[in-house]
Design a protein around this motif. Structure first.
Motif, PDB file in Angstrom:
ATOM      1  N   PRO A  73     -20.961 -10.429 -15.980  1.00  0.00           N
ATOM      2  CA  PRO A  73     -20.270 -10.777 -17.232  1.00  0.00           C
ATOM      3  C   PRO A  73     -21.165 -10.795 -18.464  1.00  0.00           C
ATOM      4  O   PRO A  73     -20.750 -10.325 -19.527  1.00  0.00           O
ATOM      5  CB  PRO A  73     -19.668 -12.153 -16.936  1.00  0.00           C
ATOM      6  N   HIS A  74     -22.386 -11.306 -18.348  1.00  0.00           N
ATOM      7  CA  HIS A  74     -23.253 -11.376 -19.527  1.00  0.00           C
ATOM      8  C   HIS A  74     -23.647  -9.983 -19.998  1.00  0.00           C
ATOM      9  O   HIS A  74     -23.597  -9.678 -21.197  1.00  0.00           O
ATOM     10  CB  HIS A  74     -24.499 -12.211 -19.213  1.00  0.00           C
ATOM     11  N   ASP A  75     -24.015  -9.135 -19.064  1.00  0.00           N
ATOM     12  CA  ASP A  75     -24.395  -7.770 -19.414  1.00  0.00           C
ATOM     13  C   ASP A  75     -23.209  -7.031 -20.040  1.00  0.00           C
ATOM     14  O   ASP A  75     -23.368  -6.326 -21.046  1.00  0.00           O
ATOM     15  CB  ASP A  75     -24.880  -7.026 -18.169  1.00  0.00           C
ATOM     16  N   PHE A  76     -22.023  -7.210 -19.472  1.00  0.00           N
ATOM     17  CA  PHE A  76     -20.838  -6.543 -20.018  1.00  0.00           C
ATOM     18  C   PHE A  76     -20.554  -7.050 -21.427  1.00  0.00           C
ATOM     19  O   PHE A  76     -20.313  -6.249 -22.348  1.00  0.00           O
ATOM     20  CB  PHE A  76     -19.628  -6.782 -19.119  1.00  0.00           C
ATOM     21  N   VAL A  77     -20.580  -8.368 -21.612  1.00  0.00           N
ATOM     22  CA  VAL A  77     -20.305  -8.953 -22.930  1.00  0.00           C
ATOM     23  C   VAL A  77     -21.268  -8.414 -23.984  1.00  0.00           C
ATOM     24  O   VAL A  77     -20.864  -8.002 -25.070  1.00  0.00           O
ATOM     25  CB  VAL A  77     -20.371 -10.496 -22.861  1.00  0.00           C
ATOM     26  N   LEU A  78     -22.561  -8.378 -23.661  1.00  0.00           N
ATOM     27  CA  LEU A  78     -23.573  -7.979 -24.647  1.00  0.00           C
ATOM     28  C   LEU A  78     -23.591  -6.481 -24.909  1.00  0.00           C
ATOM     29  O   LEU A  78     -23.820  -6.057 -26.044  1.00  0.00           O
ATOM     30  CB  LEU A  78     -24.961  -8.410 -24.176  1.00  0.00           C
ATOM     31  N   ASN A  79     -23.354  -5.691 -23.881  1.00  0.00           N
ATOM     32  CA  ASN A  79     -23.653  -4.254 -23.983  1.00  0.00           C
ATOM     33  C   ASN A  79     -22.430  -3.336 -23.930  1.00  0.00           C
ATOM     34  O   ASN A  79     -22.584  -2.115 -23.947  1.00  0.00           O
ATOM     35  CB  ASN A  79     -24.628  -3.854 -22.864  1.00  0.00           C
ATOM     36  N   HIS A  80     -21.220  -3.909 -23.871  1.00  0.00           N
ATOM     37  CA  HIS A  80     -20.041  -3.047 -23.774  1.00  0.00           C
ATOM     38  C   HIS A  80     -19.849  -2.247 -25.063  1.00  0.00           C
ATOM     39  O   HIS A  80     -20.200  -2.693 -26.155  1.00  0.00           O
ATOM     40  CB  HIS A  80     -18.784  -3.877 -23.486  1.00  0.00           C
ATOM     41  N   LYS A  81     -19.276  -1.055 -24.896  1.00  0.00           N
ATOM     42  CA  LYS A  81     -18.796  -0.253 -26.009  1.00  0.00           C
ATOM     43  C   LYS A  81     -17.286  -0.478 -26.107  1.00  0.00           C
ATOM     44  O   LYS A  81     -16.657  -0.944 -25.159  1.00  0.00           O
ATOM     45  CB  LYS A  81     -19.093   1.230 -25.781  1.00  0.00           C
ATOM     46  N   GLU A  82     -16.712  -0.128 -27.231  1.00  0.00           N
ATOM     47  CA  GLU A  82     -15.270  -0.318 -27.408  1.00  0.00           C
ATOM     48  C   GLU A  82     -14.467   0.396 -26.315  1.00  0.00           C
ATOM     49  O   GLU A  82     -13.457  -0.116 -25.850  1.00  0.00           O
ATOM     50  CB  GLU A  82     -14.826   0.159 -28.790  1.00  0.00           C
ATOM     51  N   THR A  83     -14.951   1.567 -25.907  1.00  0.00           N
ATOM     52  CA  THR A  83     -14.218   2.312 -24.869  1.00  0.00           C
ATOM     53  C   THR A  83     -14.252   1.576 -23.532  1.00  0.00           C
ATOM     54  O   THR A  83     -13.352   1.752 -22.698  1.00  0.00           O
ATOM     55  CB  THR A  83     -14.809   3.717 -24.696  1.00  0.00           C
ATOM     56  N   ASP A  84     -15.286   0.740 -23.295  1.00  0.00           N
ATOM     57  CA  ASP A  84     -15.360  -0.024 -22.041  1.00  0.00           C
ATOM     58  C   ASP A  84     -14.242  -1.053 -21.946  1.00  0.00           C
ATOM     59  O   ASP A  84     -13.873  -1.483 -20.846  1.00  0.00           O
ATOM     60  CB  ASP A  84     -16.711  -0.738 -21.922  1.00  0.00           C
ATOM     61  N   LEU A  85     -13.714  -1.452 -23.100  1.00  0.00           N
ATOM     62  CA  LEU A  85     -12.656  -2.470 -23.106  1.00  0.00           C
ATOM     63  C   LEU A  85     -11.305  -1.901 -22.666  1.00  0.00           C
ATOM     64  O   LEU A  85     -10.386  -2.653 -22.349  1.00  0.00           O
ATOM     65  CB  LEU A  85     -12.530  -3.085 -24.505  1.00  0.00           C
ATOM     66  N   ASP A  86     -11.217  -0.563 -22.626  1.00  0.00           N
ATOM     67  CA  ASP A  86      -9.955   0.062 -22.223  1.00  0.00           C
ATOM     68  C   ASP A  86      -9.552  -0.343 -20.810  1.00  0.00           C
ATOM     69  O   ASP A  86      -8.360  -0.456 -20.503  1.00  0.00           O
ATOM     70  CB  ASP A  86     -10.065   1.598 -22.283  1.00  0.00           C
ATOM     71  N   LYS A  87     -10.549  -0.574 -19.959  1.00  0.00           N
ATOM     72  CA  LYS A  87     -10.214  -0.874 -18.566  1.00  0.00           C
ATOM     73  C   LYS A  87      -9.657  -2.294 -18.390  1.00  0.00           C
ATOM     74  O   LYS A  87      -9.174  -2.646 -17.318  1.00  0.00           O
ATOM     75  CB  LYS A  87     -11.412  -0.653 -17.648  1.00  0.00           C
ATOM     76  N   LEU A  88      -9.718  -3.111 -19.466  1.00  0.00           N
ATOM     77  CA  LEU A  88      -9.129  -4.445 -19.389  1.00  0.00           C
ATOM     78  C   LEU A  88      -7.613  -4.394 -19.620  1.00  0.00           C
ATOM     79  O   LEU A  88      -6.924  -5.398 -19.418  1.00  0.00           O
ATOM     80  CB  LEU A  88      -9.766  -5.382 -20.423  1.00  0.00           C
ATOM     81  N   ALA A  89      -7.114  -3.225 -20.051  1.00  0.00           N
ATOM     82  CA  ALA A  89      -5.677  -3.056 -20.306  1.00  0.00           C
ATOM     83  C   ALA A  89      -4.891  -3.369 -19.042  1.00  0.00           C
ATOM     84  O   ALA A  89      -5.249  -2.940 -17.939  1.00  0.00           O
ATOM     85  CB  ALA A  89      -5.391  -1.635 -20.767  1.00  0.00           C
ATOM     86  N   GLY A  90      -3.832  -4.129 -19.211  1.00  0.00           N
ATOM     87  CA  GLY A  90      -2.963  -4.452 -18.089  1.00  0.00           C
ATOM     88  C   GLY A  90      -3.279  -5.790 -17.433  1.00  0.00           C
ATOM     89  O   GLY A  90      -2.482  -6.290 -16.633  1.00  0.00           O
ATOM     90  N   PHE A  91      -4.426  -6.393 -17.786  1.00  0.00           N
ATOM     91  CA  PHE A  91      -4.727  -7.697 -17.189  1.00  0.00           C
ATOM     92  C   PHE A  91      -3.746  -8.749 -17.710  1.00  0.00           C
ATOM     93  O   PHE A  91      -3.435  -8.793 -18.907  1.00  0.00           O
ATOM     94  CB  PHE A  91      -6.154  -8.155 -17.516  1.00  0.00           C
ATOM     95  N   VAL A  92      -3.276  -9.600 -16.809  1.00  0.00           N
ATOM     96  CA  VAL A  92      -2.396 -10.682 -17.246  1.00  0.00           C
ATOM     97  C   VAL A  92      -2.504 -11.865 -16.279  1.00  0.00           C
ATOM     98  O   VAL A  92      -2.574 -11.679 -15.062  1.00  0.00           O
ATOM     99  CB  VAL A  92      -0.926 -10.197 -17.366  1.00  0.00           C
ATOM    100  N   HIS A  93      -2.580 -13.052 -16.840  1.00  0.00           N
ATOM    101  CA  HIS A  93      -2.418 -14.288 -16.066  1.00  0.00           C
ATOM    102  C   HIS A  93      -1.483 -15.176 -16.873  1.00  0.00           C
ATOM    103  O   HIS A  93      -1.849 -15.683 -17.937  1.00  0.00           O
ATOM    104  CB  HIS A  93      -3.749 -15.007 -15.837  1.00  0.00           C
ATOM    105  N   ARG A  94      -0.266 -15.300 -16.393  1.00  0.00           N
ATOM    106  CA  ARG A  94       0.759 -16.055 -17.113  1.00  0.00           C
ATOM    107  C   ARG A  94       0.853 -15.542 -18.551  1.00  0.00           C
ATOM    108  O   ARG A  94       1.157 -14.380 -18.762  1.00  0.00           O
ATOM    109  CB  ARG A  94       0.486 -17.559 -16.997  1.00  0.00           C
ATOM    110  N   THR A  95       0.533 -16.368 -19.568  1.00  0.00           N
ATOM    111  CA  THR A  95       0.655 -15.881 -20.948  1.00  0.00           C
ATOM    112  C   THR A  95      -0.657 -15.323 -21.505  1.00  0.00           C
ATOM    113  O   THR A  95      -0.707 -14.896 -22.659  1.00  0.00           O
ATOM    114  CB  THR A  95       1.155 -16.994 -21.890  1.00  0.00           C
ATOM    115  N   PHE A  96      -1.715 -15.338 -20.707  1.00  0.00           N
ATOM    116  CA  PHE A  96      -2.999 -14.758 -21.135  1.00  0.00           C
ATOM    117  C   PHE A  96      -3.002 -13.291 -20.715  1.00  0.00           C
ATOM    118  O   PHE A  96      -2.947 -12.974 -19.521  1.00  0.00           O
ATOM    119  CB  PHE A  96      -4.157 -15.510 -20.464  1.00  0.00           C
ATOM    120  N   ASN A  97      -3.059 -12.384 -21.711  1.00  0.00           N
ATOM    121  CA  ASN A  97      -2.961 -10.966 -21.363  1.00  0.00           C
ATOM    122  C   ASN A  97      -4.170 -10.169 -21.851  1.00  0.00           C
ATOM    123  O   ASN A  97      -5.176 -10.733 -22.281  1.00  0.00           O
ATOM    124  CB  ASN A  97      -1.643 -10.372 -21.890  1.00  0.00           C
ATOM    125  N   ASP A  98      -4.066  -8.845 -21.774  1.00  0.00           N
ATOM    126  CA  ASP A  98      -5.205  -7.991 -22.104  1.00  0.00           C
ATOM    127  C   ASP A  98      -5.608  -8.097 -23.575  1.00  0.00           C
ATOM    128  O   ASP A  98      -6.798  -7.979 -23.902  1.00  0.00           O
ATOM    129  CB  ASP A  98      -4.931  -6.528 -21.721  1.00  0.00           C
TER     130      ASP A  98
END
Length: 254
Positions: A73-98
């Motif tokens: 998580p720390h490496d992803f948070v610090l070093n992600h590019k905007e395109t890396d965030l695309d894979k978070l699409a579709g995540f959902v837990h109750r009312t917390f979504n992508d």
């Protein structure tokens, strides 16, 4: 029960439930998979954020979060590019979504790059008797980037009446010592004496039965009342009684 009998009873329940076997069914197991401080605190913060509803579902979805962050998580948070965030699409837990998840990653990057990390943000707003103003200050910092209004509901503000259960739980994880192998004791800039119980249906109902709490709503005023009661029992580590109250409610149907 007299005050001394109540303390003896609750202290015994703390010993019973403040135990590594507690991890088997609790979301705190997620950050226990990491060893680096930043990985622990980021995974703990994200897990605590979605910690409402069915515990099995919370654990499954927190696991999914970590997988989406490449289990680093720390490496992803610090070093992600905007395109890396695309894979978070579709995540959902109750009312917390992508939408919320993506903003949380961007905001955490800002906090680690520009505010010296989560501990620093919480520690800079601590006052002499409560963490609740610090939680409110954290929310201001957390949402200083451009964001959708919907996402703000996923970080509580105690100064607006919330008991802030999930953030108080996260703070317990980070601040209380790890002598029993449950909490982490990673943060030394905040005293355990300032922590508040993660007040929910279970801990609130048990607290009322034990006459530690009179107020009927589980809100900021109830939390202040419970803080006062628990600090009389142990002024140095009042939130250890979270284990007793929660355990009595969930496992013993007290």
């Amino acid at each position: 029960m007299t005050k001394s009998e109540l303390k003896e009873f609750l202290d015994a329940k703390v010993i019973q439930y403040n135990h590594p076997k507690f991890l088997e069914s609790d979301p705190i197991q997620i950050p226990h998979r990491f060893s680096k401080k930043e990985d622990v605190e980021i995974s703990a913060f994200l897990t605590a954020t979605i910690a409402w509803g069915n515990r099995k579902s919370i654990i499954n979805n927190a696991n999914r979060m970590m997988e989406l962050l490449d289990n680093s998580p720390h490496d992803f948070v610090l070093n992600h590019k905007e395109t890396d965030l695309d894979k978070l699409a579709g995540f959902v837990h109750r009312t917390f979504n992508d939408i919320d998840f993506i903003y949380f990653i961007r905001s955490l990057k800002n906090i680690y790059q520009n505010h010296k990390g989560l501990e620093s943000v919480f520690a800079q707003n601590v006052n002499s008797d409560s963490m609740q103003p610090a939680i409110s200050g954290f929310k201001k910092t957390f949402f200083e980037l451009s964001h959708q209004t919907r996402t703000t509901k996923h970080v509580s503000d105690p100064l607006k009446g919330s008991a802030a259960k999930r953030i108080n739980m996260f703070l317990r994880w980070m601040v209380r010592d790890n002598s029993t192998g449950v909490d982490f004791g990673l943060w030394n800039r905040i005293s355990p004496s300032l922590l508040s119980c993660p007040l929910d249906v279970h801990s609130g109902n048990v607290a009322r039965k034990l006459k530690l709490l009179k107020r009927k709503q589980n809100d900021a005023k109830a939390l202040a009342e419970l803080d006062k009661s628990l600090r009389k029992l142990d002024p140095n580590d009042p939130v250890k009684y979270d284990f007793a109250l929660f355990g009595l409610g969930v496992f013993e149907k007290f």
